[in-house]
Design an enzyme around this catalytic site. Sequence first.
Site, PDB file in Angstrom:
ATOM      1  N   ASP A  95     -47.321  19.887  -4.710  1.00 45.57           N
ATOM      2  CA  ASP A  95     -48.008  20.678  -5.499  1.00 45.57           C
ATOM      3  C   ASP A  95     -47.036  21.244  -6.700  1.00 45.57           C
ATOM      4  OD1 ASP A  95     -46.082  22.280  -4.001  1.00 45.57           O
ATOM      5  OD2 ASP A  95     -47.582  23.679  -3.090  1.00 45.57           O
ATOM      6  N   GLU A 109     -45.652  20.690 -12.536  1.00 48.43           N
ATOM      7  CA  GLU A 109     -44.847  20.625 -13.599  1.00 48.43           C
ATOM      8  C   GLU A 109     -45.416  19.549 -14.543  1.00 48.43           C
ATOM      9  OE1 GLU A 109     -42.270  22.435 -14.594  1.00 48.43           O
ATOM     10  OE2 GLU A 109     -42.259  23.677 -12.687  1.00 48.43           O
ATOM     11  N   HIS A 161     -48.109  20.455 -16.942  1.00 48.69           N
ATOM     12  CA  HIS A 161     -47.517  21.406 -18.374  1.00 48.69           C
ATOM     13  C   HIS A 161     -47.233  20.061 -19.242  1.00 48.69           C
ATOM     14  CE1 HIS A 161     -47.009  25.437 -17.230  1.00 48.69           C
ATOM     15  NE2 HIS A 161     -45.977  25.085 -16.255  1.00 48.69           N
ATOM     16  N   HIS A 221     -46.849  33.976 -15.454  1.00 50.93           N
ATOM     17  CA  HIS A 221     -46.581  33.833 -14.174  1.00 50.93           C
ATOM     18  C   HIS A 221     -47.296  34.976 -13.378  1.00 50.93           C
ATOM     19  CE1 HIS A 221     -43.248  31.401 -15.499  1.00 50.93           C
ATOM     20  NE2 HIS A 221     -43.916  30.532 -14.739  1.00 50.93           N
TER      21      HIS A 221
HETATM   22 ZN   LIG Z   1     -45.260  26.439 -14.787  1.00 45.40          ZN
END
Ligand SMILES: [Zn+2]
Length: 633
Positions: A451, A456, A459, A548
């Site tokens: 996951d 990543e 992104h 975040h």
């Molecule tokens: Zn991230």
Amino acid sequence: MEPIIAPRKPVKRSRGRDRKRMPALAKQGKGSIVMSGLRGINANGFGQSYASRGMRALSSRLQRLERTSLKRERTAPQSARAADPDAQKYNLLLAERRQLRSSSSDAASRRHLETLLQDLDSRPMLAVTAPDRPERMPTMTTRLVGVAPDIDANTVTYQQSSGEVPIFGARVVVDVDRESKALVAVNGQLAPPPVRPAIARLSPIEAWRRLADWCAAPANLTDPAVAPTLTWYVDDAGTEYLTYRFRNTQLTPPKGDEVERDADPVACVRHARPGLCSYDYLVDAEDGSIRYYFASAPHFVPSPMCGIDCANELRKFYGLKVGESYILNDPQRDIVTYDYKFGNISEEPIPALPETAMPFPNHDIGDASPAAVSAHWHATLVFDFFNDVLKRNGIDDRGMKLVSVVNVYSGDDTSPTRPQWGNAAWWRNAMWYGQEKDATGTLMSFARHLDIIAHELTHGVTSSSSNLVYRDLPGALNESFSDIFGVFIANWYPEPKPVQDWNWEIGAGLGRNGGALRNFANPAAVGQPDHMRHYEPLPEYQDYGGVHRYSGIHNRAVHGIVTALDGDGQPIIPIRDAALLFYLTLVRLTPTSNFSAARRTLETVAGVYYADDPRREERLKAISEGYDAVGIV
Ligand SMILES: [Zn+2]
């Protein structure tokens, strides 16, 4: 299928002698179409704008016109000049040249190709370029734009397709002058667009079995390494066949053909190294007959490999046999995994990557490197999801190489905890994985978290598409989309789970107090706000404005949308649709889109996607309700 390659002539820039020779050369500068199954198309432009015949004649009179119009300018009144047809044509031509110069190589090449086909008066070929929309050639897909340095031109390659289905061997390469964008040369082959719809009667697996039978393959033959692609094949007589193209198979054509093939010295060389020989096949998607086959490039043969990963599971993946070693380089997906041997990426400059992907003496690497197996295998899964579910060609949609680096350290060289580095990062177009000791003192790589890896790598997708800025709500949206595909991919393999069974956590065990990093179903459980009423702008230095922190709000909306069930307990938006719709939304957002923009875009995309669907309103309502529930309006 014999292309006639016209010699590429350099663009003449010099004045004087060379310039005087231009008219003679220009006489040869016309196109030709060679009739066969595919039609060879070749032309030289010699740096002149390749306009229609009439325009070309006009072009050679440019200088004379220039002189006379200058003369007129001094003598004739404005109205007379405007009415002069020669002057009008001259101005048109000049405007066209100016426009050409400022257009992209791709746009210019398409225009040249269009003009050329019109000029050759090829009715069936014109259908290729959609004459009613001269600015578009829907059946031509741009494959590559590169600079051919020896001829001072930009080279644009087109693969012809009919709808989504490529036509085998139908490609055109257009060279345009780097500055003026004038035509230098056209070379290639095209086919009249197939008239039949591309509907396969056989399934890929049925076609594979027919092929295996034809090649008398051993009974324990496994499925092909990569799914075949539908491909039109046009034979020499011009008959079109819808086929499955199987690439780089380990199947050898039956012996009957051997004698003939060995007569070709090139084939002999390839055949002398059976371990390196693989074949491409075009298998008829209707009756399963083998329409065409050829030996694939020898160095692109994937070798099946296997090994134990961080979860102590045996994984199967693909590598490459080089000499006596097997290296972690999957040539079909272009996935490469390196061993950094605990090099420190905090150093400046960072230690260089090893010259080759991680080598092993055997295709079964056992438990030699669980970190590498996890990284390589997980990269394969993410690639397959992007490719199969989202129809995206790698991270950047242009077939970018997927590089993973394991055994990475970052930090103080003298730290007593070295080589522990509890992190993983998408950085410099590669995935870098650190490692931490588990309870038994064994180093465990971060490559074990599928996951996190999917998060990543997403992104990378975002930065090469909408490029949402990493700040405030656009940044939180950027984070949320990485979480979305993190959670989808982790629940997709080995088989997509029913949505009722999904695990909605990301980074289990990596959060505070051994919890998860994210929880779509309950963001508050990991300390994230779960409703817009809790949103307050934060300064940039505080987590880039809370990227975040506030991602949880959008995540919870997504959870609501994906888990909305109908009366039969089935998802109102099937998970495969949901994956595609979120992806189509992501690539349509702009760098500063916020949560509301994401909602509107998803609603628009879904509205179009379900245009003819009888349950359209119900599905759109699930989306609205998901966003309403978290206060995104
Ligand atoms: Zn991230």
